[in-house]
Design a protein around this motif. Sequence first.
Motif, PDB file in Angstrom:
ATOM      1  N   HIS A  18       0.790  -1.214   0.000  1.00 56.20           N
ATOM      2  CA  HIS A  18       0.000   0.000   0.000  1.00 56.20           C
ATOM      3  C   HIS A  18       0.836   1.284   0.000  1.00 56.20           C
ATOM      4  CE1 HIS A  18       0.649   0.431   4.363  1.00 56.20           C
ATOM      5  NE2 HIS A  18       0.275  -0.831   4.512  1.00 56.20           N
ATOM      6  N   ASP A  24       4.886  -3.561   8.066  1.00 56.57           N
ATOM      7  CA  ASP A  24       4.310  -4.806   7.548  1.00 56.57           C
ATOM      8  C   ASP A  24       4.331  -4.823   6.024  1.00 56.57           C
ATOM      9  OD1 ASP A  24       3.026  -7.309   7.714  1.00 56.57           O
ATOM     10  OD2 ASP A  24       1.041  -6.379   7.550  1.00 56.57           O
ATOM     11  N   CYS A  25       4.085  -3.677   5.452  1.00 51.88           N
ATOM     12  CA  CYS A  25       4.067  -3.550   4.000  1.00 51.88           C
ATOM     13  C   CYS A  25       5.485  -3.734   3.434  1.00 51.88           C
ATOM     14  CB  CYS A  25       3.499  -2.179   3.655  1.00 51.88           C
ATOM     15  SG  CYS A  25       3.504  -1.791   1.935  1.00 51.88           S
ATOM     16  N   ASP A  85      -0.669  -6.654   1.741  1.00 53.01           N
ATOM     17  CA  ASP A  85      -1.098  -5.762   2.824  1.00 53.01           C
ATOM     18  C   ASP A  85      -2.066  -4.685   2.330  1.00 53.01           C
ATOM     19  OD1 ASP A  85      -0.961  -5.250   5.607  1.00 53.01           O
ATOM     20  OD2 ASP A  85       0.456  -3.607   5.318  1.00 53.01           O
TER      21      ASP A  85
HETATM   22 MN    MN Z   1       0.108  -1.892   6.515  1.00 53.27          MN
END
Ligand code: MN
Length: 322
Positions: A18, A24-25, A85
Amino acid sequence: MNIREICKDAERIGISGHIRPDGDCAGSCLGLSLYLKKLFPEKEVKVFLEKPADIFSCIKGFSEIVVLEEGMPKVEPFDVYFALDARKDRLGAAEKFFEEAETTVNIDHHVSNAEGCGTYNYVYPEASSTCELVYELVEEEMLDADIAAALYIGIVHDTGVFRYSCTSPKTMQAAAKLIGTGIDFPKLIEETFYEKTYVQNQIMGRALLESMLIMDGRCIVSYIDKKTMDFYQVTSKDFEGIVSQIKLTKGTDCAVFMYEIRTLEYKVSLRSTDKVNVAKVAEMFGGGGHVRAAGCTMNGTFHDVINNLTVHIEEQLEGAGA
Ligand code: MN
Ligand code: AMP
Ligand code: MN
């Protein structure tokens, strides 16, 4: 889902996550690309992302990320394209690569993307993070310290160092396997999650100082406008962690932090306890996320935005019997 099978005949593979990439991405995109390059050294594997924060430069492959910018040259369609994600409409300038690819794969854990948007979908809202899901898809004998560090960082960021309720026994089992590769996990946690630059701490201080309790103390709100951002010379990457810090205020069920991305346009971050489903609130304004952490973009002054949000937050609180 079997990544080896899906990619075996592909020559060119693309990966994106994103806009405004978080841990996390960045971790899931780089972790997956390291895995794919190990599985198929002969194939072209490219990661396209907006520039992640420099703290993530400790992840192998960081410097090879193709940074998405306005007016990028046209790219030949990929054989397989991964959206991680996020659903495809949050890939920013990479959305067109996803749409043009022959085969698409969506790996995600957002409730607002329950169906998935790929030819193949691996979407589990109960997972702590996309990195946990990528970990499940990596063949055990292929896991190494570089892949593990990437995935561990993502899990750490999306679980707030294993303390949010999205952390499950499966998350901890994944983390156990990842630290078993010998990664220097205390350093990864310290340097990517807790450590802040001087200005990051200053701007967090400002946000805390200027925060306000509303709705009889059930909700806490704060914002940073463009003028203040310019004064401290900070960008959106410097706000990581502020909303979680505000949410720690005793007695609150919901926290709102927003910063001005353009004149009278705010990026809004929402955090809550179990009484408020902030994913639902964010979806009302075209955003999304998780039950306890969500976001959206809204127009108007700070007060307009808060007024519009509180109607929906109140609805949730009433629904929860508060
Ligand atoms: Mn994220
Ligand atoms: P943030 O407040 O930006 O840290 O976002 C909290 C969570 O909501 C993260 O999992 C984001 O990926 C997700 N999120 C934020 N903004 C949006 C949006 N506009 N649409 C869907 N999900 C979002
Ligand atoms: Mn995530």
